[in-house]
Design a protein around this motif. Structure first.
Motif, mmCIF file in Angstrom:
data_model
loop_
_atom_site.group_PDB
_atom_site.id
_atom_site.type_symbol
_atom_site.label_atom_id
_atom_site.label_comp_id
_atom_site.label_asym_id
_atom_site.label_seq_id
_atom_site.Cartn_x
_atom_site.Cartn_y
_atom_site.Cartn_z
ATOM 1 N N TYR A 146 50.046 93.633 54.616
ATOM 2 C CA TYR A 146 50.439 94.981 54.184
ATOM 3 C C TYR A 146 51.948 95.060 53.943
ATOM 4 C CZ TYR A 146 45.868 96.975 55.216
ATOM 5 O OH TYR A 146 44.533 97.275 55.207
ATOM 6 N N ILE A 147 52.716 94.339 54.747
ATOM 7 C CA ILE A 147 54.174 94.340 54.566
ATOM 8 C C ILE A 147 54.531 93.681 53.247
ATOM 9 C CG2 ILE A 147 56.350 93.465 55.500
ATOM 10 C CD1 ILE A 147 55.062 93.697 58.283
ATOM 11 N N TYR A 148 53.922 92.544 52.955
ATOM 12 C CA TYR A 148 54.162 91.861 51.679
ATOM 13 C C TYR A 148 53.778 92.756 50.511
ATOM 14 C CZ TYR A 148 53.141 88.806 47.752
ATOM 15 O OH TYR A 148 53.070 88.261 46.504
ATOM 16 N N ILE A 194 48.499 92.639 34.083
ATOM 17 C CA ILE A 194 47.868 91.336 33.868
ATOM 18 C C ILE A 194 48.304 90.359 34.951
ATOM 19 C CG2 ILE A 194 47.748 89.345 32.324
ATOM 20 C CD1 ILE A 194 47.968 91.335 29.983
ATOM 21 N N VAL A 195 49.592 90.328 35.245
ATOM 22 C CA VAL A 195 50.100 89.441 36.287
ATOM 23 C C VAL A 195 49.562 89.857 37.653
ATOM 24 C CG1 VAL A 195 52.202 88.756 37.520
ATOM 25 C CG2 VAL A 195 52.170 88.748 35.047
ATOM 26 N N GLY A 196 49.483 91.153 37.900
ATOM 27 C CA GLY A 196 48.983 91.635 39.179
ATOM 28 C C GLY A 196 47.554 91.226 39.468
ATOM 29 N N PHE A 197 46.734 91.140 38.426
ATOM 30 C CA PHE A 197 45.340 90.743 38.618
ATOM 31 C C PHE A 197 45.167 89.220 38.641
ATOM 32 C CE2 PHE A 197 44.451 95.061 36.895
ATOM 33 C CZ PHE A 197 43.846 95.556 38.042
ATOM 34 N N GLN A 198 46.178 88.480 38.206
ATOM 35 C CA GLN A 198 46.097 87.016 38.197
ATOM 36 C C GLN A 198 47.215 86.411 39.037
ATOM 37 O OE1 GLN A 198 46.287 85.914 34.105
ATOM 38 N NE2 GLN A 198 44.255 86.705 33.653
ATOM 39 N N PHE A 204 53.541 96.041 50.433
ATOM 40 C CA PHE A 204 54.451 97.179 50.337
ATOM 41 C C PHE A 204 55.784 96.775 49.715
ATOM 42 C CE2 PHE A 204 57.853 99.796 52.122
ATOM 43 C CZ PHE A 204 57.480 101.030 51.622
ATOM 44 N N ILE A 205 56.340 95.652 50.128
ATOM 45 C CA ILE A 205 57.630 95.205 49.592
ATOM 46 C C ILE A 205 57.532 94.960 48.093
ATOM 47 C CG2 ILE A 205 59.278 93.277 49.588
ATOM 48 C CD1 ILE A 205 58.847 93.096 52.618
ATOM 49 N N VAL A 206 56.496 94.270 47.671
ATOM 50 C CA VAL A 206 56.366 93.932 46.250
ATOM 51 C C VAL A 206 56.104 95.174 45.399
ATOM 52 C CG1 VAL A 206 54.979 92.650 44.586
ATOM 53 C CG2 VAL A 206 55.689 91.547 46.676
ATOM 54 N N ILE A 207 55.188 96.026 45.814
ATOM 55 C CA ILE A 207 54.836 97.192 44.998
ATOM 56 C C ILE A 207 55.948 98.242 45.014
ATOM 57 C CG2 ILE A 207 53.228 99.121 44.793
ATOM 58 C CD1 ILE A 207 51.013 97.192 45.611
ATOM 59 N N ALA A 208 56.453 98.582 46.197
ATOM 60 C CA ALA A 208 57.512 99.595 46.273
ATOM 61 C C ALA A 208 58.793 99.096 45.615
ATOM 62 C CB ALA A 208 57.777 99.974 47.726
ATOM 63 N N GLY A 209 59.115 97.839 45.819
ATOM 64 C CA GLY A 209 60.312 97.283 45.193
ATOM 65 C C GLY A 209 60.230 97.265 43.677
ATOM 66 N N THR A 210 59.045 96.985 43.162
ATOM 67 C CA THR A 210 58.858 96.965 41.712
ATOM 68 C C THR A 210 59.062 98.350 41.112
ATOM 69 O OG1 THR A 210 57.323 95.124 41.889
ATOM 70 C CG2 THR A 210 57.231 96.401 39.875
ATOM 71 N N MET A 211 58.680 99.373 41.835
ATOM 72 C CA MET A 211 58.815 100.730 41.307
ATOM 73 C C MET A 211 60.212 101.309 41.510
ATOM 74 S SD MET A 211 55.308 102.464 42.440
ATOM 75 C CE MET A 211 53.760 101.651 42.226
ATOM 76 N N VAL A 212 60.886 100.958 42.593
ATOM 77 C CA VAL A 212 62.145 101.606 42.947
ATOM 78 C C VAL A 212 63.374 100.827 42.472
ATOM 79 C CG1 VAL A 212 63.543 102.326 44.929
ATOM 80 C CG2 VAL A 212 61.104 102.773 44.910
ATOM 81 N N PRO A 272 50.200 84.740 50.720
ATOM 82 C CA PRO A 272 49.994 86.159 51.024
ATOM 83 C C PRO A 272 48.938 86.768 50.115
ATOM 84 C CG PRO A 272 51.992 85.870 49.766
ATOM 85 C CD PRO A 272 51.469 84.496 50.054
ATOM 86 N N GLU A 273 48.333 87.826 50.574
ATOM 87 C CA GLU A 273 47.323 88.542 49.803
ATOM 88 C C GLU A 273 47.941 89.840 49.308
ATOM 89 O OE1 GLU A 273 43.064 89.618 50.898
ATOM 90 O OE2 GLU A 273 43.595 88.044 52.326
ATOM 91 N N LEU A 274 47.860 90.077 48.032
ATOM 92 C CA LEU A 274 48.340 91.323 47.451
ATOM 93 C C LEU A 274 47.122 92.178 47.147
ATOM 94 C CD1 LEU A 274 50.846 92.862 46.307
ATOM 95 C CD2 LEU A 274 50.225 91.916 44.099
ATOM 96 N N GLY A 275 47.022 93.319 47.787
ATOM 97 C CA GLY A 275 45.871 94.164 47.536
ATOM 98 C C GLY A 275 45.827 95.366 48.457
#
Length: 126
Positions: free
Chosen positions: A101-103, A17-21, A105-113, A89-92
């Motif tokens: 793309y760096i932003y 939900i947060v990711g889409f908003q 990658f940092i947000v998505i990979a960091g959230t998972m790892v 920044p644009e997340l997508g």
């Protein structure tokens, strides 16, 4: 279906939900409310993990931390990004600017790892 997987899916719903908003996270009130939801999820995840009889950590325990880590990473990287580039920044998957793309990658990979790394670091120290 395993109860652990079901709890993981339920704790991941607020993250999607947060990711889409994500544009709404710029308002401090909205960000504060999502931080409260994330802390509540962490408490629930800890209570479920504390009451289980498993020796290993369950995936729902790590899933309950993902929203909190996402919000922290987003806040830190957005602040740095905004100071450097003077824009949001644009997340997508296909952002307009290549530097986004760096932003992403940092947000998505960091959230998972990071939940796994933090848990390993904390329990290795104690």
């Amino acid at each position: 279906m395993n109860i652990d997987i079901l709890l993981y899916i339920l704790s991941s719903i607020p993250l999607f939900i947060v990711g889409f908003q994500i544009e709404k996270l710029n308002a401090k009130k909205v960000l504060f409310i999502w931080f409260l939801v994330a802390i509540a999820l962490i408490i629930i995840g800890y209570m479920v993990e504390d009451n289980s009889n498993n020796e290993m950590r369950s995936i729902s325990y790590f899933g309950s931390q993902m929203l909190f880590i996402f919000l922290i990473l987003h806040t830190i990287t957005r602040t740095i990004y905004f100071k450097i580039f003077n824009r949001e920044p644009e997340l997508g998957k296909f952002p307009k600017h290549k530097i986004d793309y760096i932003y992403t990658f940092i947000v998505i990979a960091g959230t998972m790892v990071l939940p796994f790394l933090l848990d390993a670091y904390i329990f290795h120290k104690f």
